[in-house]
Write a protein that holds these residues in place. Sequence first.
Motif, PDB file in Angstrom:
ATOM      1  N   ASP A   1      76.700  -3.759  59.839  1.00 27.99           N
ATOM      2  CA  ASP A   1      75.945  -4.903  59.337  1.00 27.99           C
ATOM      3  C   ASP A   1      74.461  -4.636  59.553  1.00 27.99           C
ATOM      4  O   ASP A   1      74.036  -4.283  60.656  1.00 27.99           O
ATOM      5  CB  ASP A   1      76.355  -6.190  60.057  1.00 27.99           C
ATOM      6  N   THR A   2      73.673  -4.791  58.501  1.00 30.37           N
ATOM      7  CA  THR A   2      72.232  -4.574  58.576  1.00 30.37           C
ATOM      8  C   THR A   2      71.525  -5.844  58.129  1.00 30.37           C
ATOM      9  O   THR A   2      72.150  -6.743  57.552  1.00 30.37           O
ATOM     10  CB  THR A   2      71.800  -3.413  57.659  1.00 30.37           C
ATOM     11  N   PRO A   3      70.211  -5.957  58.375  1.00 28.39           N
ATOM     12  CA  PRO A   3      69.475  -7.129  57.888  1.00 28.39           C
ATOM     13  C   PRO A   3      69.572  -7.309  56.379  1.00 28.39           C
ATOM     14  O   PRO A   3      69.376  -8.416  55.874  1.00 28.39           O
ATOM     15  CB  PRO A   3      68.037  -6.837  58.327  1.00 28.39           C
ATOM     16  N   ALA A   4      69.876  -6.224  55.658  1.00 28.42           N
ATOM     17  CA  ALA A   4      69.996  -6.303  54.204  1.00 28.42           C
ATOM     18  C   ALA A   4      71.441  -6.488  53.751  1.00 28.42           C
ATOM     19  O   ALA A   4      71.717  -6.465  52.553  1.00 28.42           O
ATOM     20  CB  ALA A   4      69.413  -5.040  53.555  1.00 28.42           C
ATOM     21  N   GLY A   5      72.370  -6.681  54.690  1.00 30.45           N
ATOM     22  CA  GLY A   5      73.762  -6.877  54.332  1.00 30.45           C
ATOM     23  C   GLY A   5      74.627  -5.723  54.797  1.00 30.45           C
ATOM     24  O   GLY A   5      74.192  -4.837  55.542  1.00 30.45           O
ATOM     25  N   VAL A   6      75.875  -5.714  54.345  1.00 27.08           N
ATOM     26  CA  VAL A   6      76.828  -4.688  54.763  1.00 27.08           C
ATOM     27  C   VAL A   6      76.440  -3.332  54.178  1.00 27.08           C
ATOM     28  O   VAL A   6      76.117  -3.210  52.992  1.00 27.08           O
ATOM     29  CB  VAL A   6      78.256  -5.065  54.311  1.00 27.08           C
TER      30      VAL A   6
ATOM     31  N   THR B   1      62.848  -6.291  53.494  1.00 25.20           N
ATOM     32  CA  THR B   1      63.996  -6.006  54.359  1.00 25.20           C
ATOM     33  C   THR B   1      64.852  -4.891  53.777  1.00 25.20           C
ATOM     34  O   THR B   1      65.295  -3.977  54.476  1.00 25.20           O
ATOM     35  CB  THR B   1      64.840  -7.275  54.536  1.00 25.20           C
ATOM     36  N   ARG B   2      65.082  -4.962  52.490  1.00 22.19           N
ATOM     37  CA  ARG B   2      65.951  -3.961  51.868  1.00 22.19           C
ATOM     38  C   ARG B   2      65.320  -2.573  51.875  1.00 22.19           C
ATOM     39  O   ARG B   2      65.996  -1.578  52.136  1.00 22.19           O
ATOM     40  CB  ARG B   2      66.288  -4.371  50.436  1.00 22.19           C
ATOM     41  N   ILE B   3      64.023  -2.517  51.609  1.00 17.75           N
ATOM     42  CA  ILE B   3      63.344  -1.228  51.599  1.00 17.75           C
ATOM     43  C   ILE B   3      63.440  -0.561  52.958  1.00 17.75           C
ATOM     44  O   ILE B   3      63.630   0.660  53.076  1.00 17.75           O
ATOM     45  CB  ILE B   3      61.873  -1.403  51.169  1.00 17.75           C
ATOM     46  N   GLU B   4      63.333  -1.344  54.020  1.00 17.77           N
ATOM     47  CA  GLU B   4      63.432  -0.779  55.370  1.00 17.77           C
ATOM     48  C   GLU B   4      64.800  -0.139  55.587  1.00 17.77           C
ATOM     49  O   GLU B   4      64.905   0.957  56.150  1.00 17.77           O
ATOM     50  CB  GLU B   4      63.182  -1.874  56.406  1.00 17.77           C
TER      51      GLU B   4
END
Length: 732
Positions: A323-328, A382-385
């Motif tokens: 699990d990441t800040p951008a989702g699974v 968030t996703r770019i990270e």
Amino acid sequence: MDPSAAGTVGDLPAELDAFVGRTAELGALTRALRSARLVTVTGMGGVGKTRLALRAAARCASSAQGASGGVGPARARPRPWAWVELAALRDPGLVDHALLGALGLTDHTMRPPRRTLLEHLSGRRLLLVLDGFEHLAEACAELVAEVLRRAPGVSVLAVGRRPLGVAGERLFPLGPLTEQDAVRLLAERAAQQGVSVARGDRAVRELCRRLDGIPLALELAAARLRALSPDRLLERLDDRFRLLTGGGPGTLPRHRTLRTAIGWSHELCTPAERLLWARLSVFTGPFDLEAAEYVCSGDGLPAGDVLDVLGELLAQSVVCREDTPAGVRYRMLDTVRAYGAGWLAATGDTDRLRRRHRDWYLGLATWCELEWFSPRQTEVATRIEVELPNLRGALEYCVTRPEEAHLGQYLAGCLWFCWTGCGRLAEGRHWLTRAANLDGGHAPSRLKALTGLAYVAILQGDTVPALATLEECRRTAEDAASARALAYTEHRTGCLALVTDDLERAETLLRSALRRYGELGELNSAVLMGQVELAMARAFQGDLPEAVRLCEDVRRVCEDHGERWSRAYALYVLAYAAWSEDDPAAARALLVECLGSAHGFNDLLGSVLALELLALVTVSEGDAAEAALLQGAAGALWPSVGLRLFGSVYYNAPHELCEARAREQLGDERYERCVRAGAELDREAAVDRALGRTRASAPAPLPAPRRPGPRQGADTREPAASPAHGGGETTG
């Protein structure tokens, strides 16, 4: 955390299952870390080096340690740490950038990242963990040697398959598990699969012996116990996989055993599972289902089947879910990924899959650039990270193949918001320089990289290269008849004039660029930043009403579009105007919102500007001690941004007035003590303090001072970063 620690550091990687055994090794490694400044855990792939290092680092982080290097009396505070994962990194030139990211540092200057690291680490007490360095051993060894020499409070725990070869290195070779721990690990991992294993069973113990107690091999075996008994697994090791032991006579048996274990798991997969395993090896970091479906489908694997096949690989421990800040997201262990890459290469399909990987992340970057100017801006950041390792992989593929150069230029330019707005300016310059120096034969793509490179150089205060790049932008844009590129070039040139205090020229160029944008129908974060920069130029020239009008318009447009990043800079200018008009309460409210947004995007420039102005507002409200503390906190951050307050007469005037008033009220000795206390705060603590989350209410306000003007006779200075910076653009 020790207030002298390197900036805010994230959590240690989460342990998703129980740590089994290794009691003696854990104690020995922890003791080694207390007595040596460089400890390298070595061992074969899959032996559990990372898990042991993770547990040792956690123990160091949670218990009091001795002074740097373990010499001297025990200290009562826990030892701060930074965990740096290097397995997915392929470019040795990015090692320093990886460490900057792990330390939470953002450097907008033209300084080499190594200098930033060393200056930040000097005088700090830190445990630095480098995991998976073996493919970057030379670059890592050079860096570690310099860190140990220049930062006596820093210790290093390195984790890899070979030593670093640095003087003073203490090796900690890690072998397989004991038979008792191996049986326990197999049993516990099998229990997670819903399978009960008798620890005293002959076949279980023989299986653990045959797998040499290698944790990765045991975990792969445990995943198979749902379908096969220990006896059947032993039979398969005895015959079908004898040819998969691999290696020559000099190869260590357990190296061949690990290959046997992975190869055996591979052989037990269905053809579709083996195909997906091989194709997933092109991902250099976490990936989501949609990426896997796009990149890996086709030629024997329909897109609709990828989810089910991926699920089987998850069940067999070939792929991990996280699990990441951008989702699974999903990822493969490096050893498993390398095995799949070998099979992919054997099929001759590697280049085609890497092109598909590049296409997916090129599309992702294009989408993110468009969505940056939208209510999804925070989601994009968030996703770019999370996606950065794969974006780096795509960039590396493009810039190392002449036929892909134009796509590399486009991709590096698309990511302008990541480089300038999300705290990765130095890395952006690395990729933009590599891309812009290529001849891709496509002017629009090269212009996209060039305009981004020029802006990064401006923000780093590297004026001469910035001017040269801007001139090349202008010539190339004129040759290509690109009105959009000419508008962005003029905008960037105006920004350079602003940070070098040539306000009249800055105003002329910025107004012209904004007119060009209007004629083109161009509206995005970069355009709004141009308007904010014009407002700042007008404010510095004393025209507060126009500055307010321009920034209120920016704020309205941002609120209409859900844009928060450029809005933060508009709030900064509005706060400057409010303070100048003797309204510190309004200025504080604006700056608190500005700082919250800038810090949320990891925008160090926006954060430190807000801290500086908040210090002036605070002394105006009567709290000189808090103002001095905020100046100290800002001062500690400026070395990672550039020349303090850009060397600008206009930006320095509020700072100097704040310092003069605080010194007058506190006296020199107390003022300096407060500044030193602020300098000891890490960035997170400094922001919390400024936002009022950790301090009491300020005393009753005092009258605000008049607005400062430029100093007289101070016209020799070096420019650094822009007070308001924004984006790269689409140039064709």
